[in-house]
Enzyme design. Structure first.
Site, PDB file in Angstrom:
ATOM      1  N   THR A  17       0.828  -1.214   0.000  1.00  0.00           N
ATOM      2  CA  THR A  17       0.000   0.000   0.000  1.00  0.00           C
ATOM      3  C   THR A  17       0.858   1.258   0.000  1.00  0.00           C
ATOM      4  O   THR A  17       0.445   2.298  -0.518  1.00  0.00           O
ATOM      5  CB  THR A  17      -0.924  -0.014   1.239  1.00  0.00           C
ATOM      6  N   TYR A  31      -8.110   1.093  -3.424  1.00  0.00           N
ATOM      7  CA  TYR A  31      -6.898   1.474  -4.150  1.00  0.00           C
ATOM      8  C   TYR A  31      -6.229   0.231  -4.720  1.00  0.00           C
ATOM      9  O   TYR A  31      -6.610  -0.892  -4.405  1.00  0.00           O
ATOM     10  CB  TYR A  31      -5.925   2.199  -3.214  1.00  0.00           C
ATOM     11  N   SER A  67       1.323  -7.499  -0.831  1.00  0.00           N
ATOM     12  CA  SER A  67       1.937  -8.558  -0.009  1.00  0.00           C
ATOM     13  C   SER A  67       0.981  -9.676   0.363  1.00  0.00           C
ATOM     14  O   SER A  67       1.396 -10.694   0.900  1.00  0.00           O
ATOM     15  CB  SER A  67       2.601  -7.964   1.230  1.00  0.00           C
ATOM     16  N   THR A 100       1.523  -4.367   4.340  1.00  0.00           N
ATOM     17  CA  THR A 100       1.323  -4.676   5.760  1.00  0.00           C
ATOM     18  C   THR A 100       0.809  -6.102   5.990  1.00  0.00           C
ATOM     19  O   THR A 100       1.002  -6.662   7.065  1.00  0.00           O
ATOM     20  CB  THR A 100       0.315  -3.691   6.391  1.00  0.00           C
ATOM     21  N   LYS A 171       0.442  -7.768  12.718  1.00  0.00           N
ATOM     22  CA  LYS A 171      -0.603  -6.828  12.295  1.00  0.00           C
ATOM     23  C   LYS A 171      -1.853  -7.136  13.102  1.00  0.00           C
ATOM     24  O   LYS A 171      -2.331  -8.273  13.105  1.00  0.00           O
ATOM     25  CB  LYS A 171      -0.881  -6.948  10.792  1.00  0.00           C
ATOM     26  N   GLU A 295      12.416  26.953  27.872  1.00  0.00           N
ATOM     27  CA  GLU A 295      13.647  27.444  28.489  1.00  0.00           C
ATOM     28  C   GLU A 295      13.880  26.785  29.855  1.00  0.00           C
ATOM     29  O   GLU A 295      14.962  26.875  30.419  1.00  0.00           O
ATOM     30  CB  GLU A 295      13.677  28.976  28.606  1.00  0.00           C
TER      31      GLU A 295
HETATM   32  N1  ASP Z   1      -2.708  -5.516   0.779  1.00  0.00           N
HETATM   33  C1  ASP Z   1      -1.677  -4.572   1.112  1.00  0.00           C
HETATM   34  C2  ASP Z   1      -0.361  -5.322   1.159  1.00  0.00           C
HETATM   35  O1  ASP Z   1      -0.157  -6.035   2.077  1.00  0.00           O
HETATM   36  C3  ASP Z   1      -1.978  -3.926   2.392  1.00  0.00           C
HETATM   37  C4  ASP Z   1      -0.977  -2.910   2.856  1.00  0.00           C
HETATM   38  O2  ASP Z   1       0.124  -2.793   2.370  1.00  0.00           O
HETATM   39  O3  ASP Z   1      -1.314  -2.165   3.815  1.00  0.00           O
HETATM   40  O4  ASP Z   1       0.440  -5.170   0.294  1.00  0.00           O
END
Ligand code: ASP
Length: 318
Positions: A17, A31, A67, A100, A171, A295
């Protein structure tokens, strides 16, 4: 500067992300991850040179994926690139940008495979790079600060100003910026204004230099140190009353990051000018004063007001 001679910090990008884009700046979920290259991520940090403090940045796009789709082949490639860079004598540390979702698994994998004596710092973002307030640039900036810290070795994760070990990081939240936890172990430290504050700061004196005085001096002669708090509408007359009564030290528990109402600040500055030792701390239960905010001298080691009173009393026995 942290005393190290100039070296390389390597940023290895893998997607996530932090490199994601959305059509709409307020969209934090709809996104596409892994869209922007590593140079784009670095260009989003105008103060990058401040973080590097003379070190040289090298970057490499290892892969570009979400990821959730992490696989063993990518892990092998990433481990190989880390091993290569870690073996270069002029490389001080590595930062890895990562999604994440599986960051904790990659962190543990790399720790187990590389067992690095240099820092390998994974970082990430919960919001895409196109968000109104993206968290990626700050996380990356913080991760670079951690990778340059002389006390780090091994694989760490940095997110939302907190430093987690590969062993404990997990996480724990689907949406919030501070999405990671180290569970019962707690974070290894924090990054504040580009400086790393370790939860375990290493060795510091466990016995005060004036300790012997306490054993000998009658308690009636121990210095008088009072504790005051900042709050809405504080009355500066309490400082004047303490001074008139012969107080020798005042510890002020300031509001927030050590802020002090102007009337109280004026009275405490006057007290200080007249020989009263004044120390500033915060009434906040967590965190400690960051930066030179007043200060008034700050109490040592982030002590709370009541412990700062003990230390100041011992200081004044010298
Ligand atoms: N789906 C994303 C990843 O793990 C989520 C993120 O990066 O927050 O690449």
């Amino acid at each position: 500067m942290n005393g190290k001679k100039s070296q390389k910090v390597v940023v290895l990008a893998t997607g996530g992300t932090i490199a994601g884009t959305a059509a709409n700046g307020s969209d934090h979920t709809g996104y596409t991850a892994a869209q922007l290259g590593v140079q784009h991520l670095l260009d989003a940090i105008p103060t990058l040179n401040d973080a590097l403090q003379g070190d040289v940045l090298v970057c490499e796009q290892v892969v570009q994926l979400d990821s959730k789709d992490m696989d063993h082949a990518t892990w092998q490639t990433l481990a190989q690139r880390c091993a290569y860079w870690l073996s270069q004598p002029d490389v001080g540390g590595i930062v890895i940008t990562h999604g994440t979702d599986t960051l904790e698994e990659t962190a543990w994998f790399l720790q187990m495979v590389l067992g690095p004596t240099k820092p390998v710092v994974l970082t990430c973002a919960m919001r895409p790079a196109t968000a109104l307030m993206p968290d990626g640039p700050q996380n990356l900036w913080d991760a670079i600060a951690v990778a340059r810290d002389v006390m780090v070795h091994g694989v760490m994760a940095v997110c939302a100003g907190r430093i987690h070990s590969a062993r404990d990081v997990q996480k724990v939240h689907t949406y919030r910026l501070d999405a990671f936890s180290s569970g019962d172990a707690g974070p290894r430290g924090w990054v504040e204004q580009g400086r790393v504050r370790w939860a375990d700061p290493g060795s510091w004196p466990l016995k005060h230099a004036n300790a012997h005085q306490v054993l000998e001096r009658p308690v009636a002669q121990w210095p008088w140190v009072a504790v005051l708090h900042n709050h809405a509408n504080p009355d500066a007359r309490q400082v004047h009353a303490l001074m008139a009564a012969g107080v020798q030290g005042i510890v002020l528990a300031g509001t927030g990051n050590g802020t002090v109402h102007h009337s109280l600040l004026a009275a405490l500055t006057q007290a200080q000018d007249q020989g009263v030792a004044v120390r500033l701390t915060t009434r906040c239960a967590e965190g400690q004063i960051v930066g030179a905010v007043s200060e008034l001298p700050t109490a040592p080691r982030g002590l709370n007001a009541f412990k700062a009173r003990v230390s100041l009393m011992l200081d004044l026995m010298g």
